[in-house]
Every structure is written in C-alpha cells, then in structure tokens.
Design an enzyme around this catalytic site. Sequence first.
Site, short mmCIF file in Angstrom:
data_model
loop_
_atom_site.label_atom_id
_atom_site.label_comp_id
_atom_site.label_asym_id
_atom_site.label_seq_id
_atom_site.Cartn_x
_atom_site.Cartn_y
_atom_site.Cartn_z
CG HIS A 1 64.63 41.74 36.02
ND1 HIS A 1 64.28 40.48 35.60
CD2 HIS A 1 64.53 42.55 34.92
CE1 HIS A 1 63.98 40.50 34.33
NE2 HIS A 1 64.12 41.74 33.88
CB CYS B 1 65.00 44.79 32.14
SG CYS B 1 63.78 46.06 32.55
#
Length: 592
Positions: A490, A509
């Site tokens: 992301h 992440c």
Amino acid sequence: MKRKSCKKHPTSAVLILGGLCISLLYGALLISGGTKPVMPPLVAKESIEYWLYDEPGRVAGNISLQNREELDQLYRSLNHQPIWMDHYELSEAGHKLVRTLKHTASDEWKAYRYRVSKLQTEISRLSNQPKHAAAIDVLLTDAFINFAQQVLNNELLPNTGELDHPSFRKVAAPPATRVSSLDVISLLSQSLEQGKLHSLIGEMVPHHPGYERLTTELDRYQAIADSGLWFPLQQDLNIGIEDVHPQVPRLRWMLKTYGDLEPSKLAWLMPEEVEQDPLLMEQNYRNGDSNPAYVFDAATEEALQQYQLRNGLLATGRVDTATLNKLNVPPYFMAQRIALNMKRWRYLPKSMGDRYLLVNMADFRLDLIERGESTMNMKVIIGKSRRRTPVLAESISTVVMSPEWNVPHRIAMRDILPIAKQDPNYLTDHHFKVYAGWQNPAVEVDLENIDWEGFNSRENTYRLVQMPGEDNSLGNVKFVFPNDKSIYLHDTNHKELFAESMRALSSGCIRVEKPLELASALLQPQRWDQSRIEDTIGLRQTKAVSLAQPIPVYLMYWTTWVDDAGRLQIRDDVYQRDQINGESHKLDSIVL
C-alpha cells in the site's frame, strides 16, 4: 679379376629394429595410458556386497550405513552394480551429487547426515581399488536418500515457523503424505531405468539464475576459507586515500579475493608471488618504507567503494568502523550465510511467470519483472522487527483506490486506542469511525459516547475504520492478495520515511514508494492510465478494480544475492533470520 668382398653392417639393422621396438612400446604406453581401468561387473558386485552385508557398520573404515535395508533393496534390483561411479571415477551425476550435498550442508543449519567431509576425503583418495570405489558409491546413495527426503518433504525451507507471523504459505506446505525412504528408492530406480540420473539431481535444486549465481559465490568463499590465507584486519584500522599502512597489502588481497579489485590494477606494483603473501609483507614493513605496496592508492579506494556499496554501506572510500566490521567477517561464516540464502530460493515455484512483483525485504526494494528484466524499481518499507513481514508467494488480484483502513484489532489496541484515550479529538481529527462489530453492514458508534471496553468485549468487539483522505495510513492505493494476516502492499501518508536507510518500520504490511506508478503499470492492460487513477482518487470514494490477469507477488528475504552485474550483494540481517548459530533459527524447527 678379383671380386671385392662385401662386409655386412649389423649395427644399422640393430638400430633400426631397436627404434621400431621403442616406437611400438611407446605407442602401447600411449594407448594404455589413455585407457581407463575397468571394474568388471563381478568385482563390482562382490565389492558392493561386502559393504552391504559384511561391514555395513564400517564402510570406508568407520562409517555406518543409515538406510541399510533400502540400500539392500535398491542394489539387489541393480544386481549390485555401482550407481555413481564410472568404474574407478565419479560419474557426471556423482560429481553433481557431491557438489549439491556440499552446497546444501554448508550452512550447518540442520544435522544433514550427508557426511560430506568424509565423502570428500574418500573421493580425494580414489584409486583402482574396487572396495574403495564401492564404498564411495554406497555412501553416496545413502546420503542421497537422506537428501531427497528432506527436499521432497520441504524440510529445506528456512523461516517457515516464525512465531510472529505463523501464516500458512502454500509454497511451504508439507506434502499430504510424507515421502519415505522407500519412495526415494523407487524414484531413484525409475530414473536409472530411464537414464535420467543426472536430471534427477538437477530436479532437487532450484533452477533460478539467482540460485545458480549464489553457488559460484559459495564456492568462492569456501575456497577463501580453505586457503588459510585469510586473517582479519586490526581493530583500530581507520585509513583512506594516500595513507601508508602495513595492512594495506592485506586489504588489497581481501578486495581482490572478493572480486572488487581487478588483479591487473596491481600488476605493475609488485611481483605476483609477493602480492599473494600479505602477511609476509606486513611483517616486513618498517616505518618510512617507500614501497608503493603500502600506500592506499586510488585503485584501492575505488575497489573499497564498490565493496561498501555491495554491503549496503556509504561509499566513503575509507576503512571506517562499519566497513572494518564487514571486512572482518570470516569467509567461513559468509559461506554459511550464502548457503542459507540459497535455500530461500526453494520458496519460489519453478516458473515465476513472465510478469511478477518481487520484494526483497532485506534490501527494502520492490521490482516489477517482465520477461526476466526489471522494468520498475522502488523502495519499500517492511514490518518492524517485532511485527515482521512474512515470506509469502501469492497473486495480487485487486487494486483499491482511496481505500478505507479497517484497523487490525491488535494495532488498534496497541497503537491507536492509548492515544485516543488521552486525546478526545484524535479519532475525529484523523477521520476514524467506530463500528459495533466486524459484520457488514455494522452500526456506527457515536465517538462522544464510546465505551472503550467495547474494544475488549468478545461479544461486541468494536471495529476501527479510517476513511479515505490524505492522512489515511494506507495512502491513496492498496494492492490486495490472499493471506490470513491482512498483509498487502500500500501507499503511505508518511513518505518521509523512504529517506531512511533502515526501513523496517511498518506493522507488517509493505509500503511502496511509487504507488501510483505501480497501479498504472498493473492496470494499464485495462485502460487505466495514471491520469484516470488520479482522477478516481480525487473523488475520495473507495474504488476496487479487479485485475483481469492477477499478477504473482513474491515477498522474499535475501540478505545475500548476486545482482545482474554479477556482484555479490550483502545486506544487514534486519530480522535476525541468518543467525545460524544463534537463537532465531530455532523458530524454523516448527513444521507448518
């Protein structure tokens, strides 16, 4: 008239005959010298039977066979003929097996039971002794059974049992039924019948170019360790351009041996035999010595800068503390580290696809690979050491623009709620909403009347959601792929962190440096250019676009690899996964 007498000259005839005999003898010697000694089948049978039935506990002097029953079954089916020997020499498949066993066992991560050192010793003593050749053949088959079982049961995969991210990885999943030693015997017999023994060994190791390039570097560092010429530099060494020091020859020797300094650059400075003995040169140094061999010159500075870049250091061209610490890592330990990193290639499928994303967490970088070439490269931020990003092999299926962030419960409890309890405006200021439960749709909870205990309740656990916007922690784009730990790629609202050299900073992440460029590259076949993506993001409404062709994404962890220029790259072990003799590798004993 008196006839002249004719005298015979036997000397000439003898010389001619002698020359002919010598020529025939020399020819015979040439022919015999070019002929390999042959081990008759009966002799081979008797020799192999001797080790299987008479001395199975003292093969080649003192080695016990570990798979005697399986060996008995296999060799009986072959009428007790050798598998890996070409009479009194190793066959091509035999050489390949020995090299493969050596590479596999070099990290000493497991008790491999291959007895490589003993095998190498016995092979170096090979002669025309049937029992000796038969002993090597039997020991190699014994080692192959153990090796093949480990390969086929996925026991040669590092970092599969990490406690912080014990997620299931399909590439690391053990077979539904464990491969037995008898299964290996059957496989080996089949390959022998089909004449594919060499191919069978090849199937036991990754075929990726990255793996093959590391084998060359492993051989290099093992040769350096075995040479006995490596010694560390002194601990207080801090030198640079034009400095004179007795250990400059040793530094040059290291840089040359590691491949950073071209040998030709020093050919005019010193004789080859002196250059090869840096210890002698160091001992012969006297203060004020004008020999240019002791001068830290421009060629040495350039080589040191390349070494520093390969090790992820600032290219200062000086032997500073960080550089000295790298230079003084013994080549034996580097060989172990390279061998362990080679095993990480086993996570990847044989075919990675024509187009895929490859993240090397240890290098904090992502590459878009198309037909074997990197067409896009960017920095990434990975999970911090207490929330490590797992090794994964999956496929990105969806690109989400202006994403909402459904905050994982553990992150909400540890990172956000403690701040929100102290600052009543925190959730509002950062565009968070609270919902009663994780079902969809869920009832929104008024922030002014929030019951903080609701986050702890198992019956009605609150869900924290951050709305799209500039301060959204996911940024403007996220890239979704299946996994059970909510790991994805992301954007981020903290782009300043990409300026850091150590970027293990996220909650697990992968944050990407160029999210819009990456989204454009993935969606281009579906007529989504960057302008259209930016317009969609500007609406501040979540938009999910499914990829017509999901793209494989590989989250890998290599602290050593060989780049496209053929240079070994080395990075810090930020997750402490390379500590072969330390504690972290003990996590790997957990079977998925």
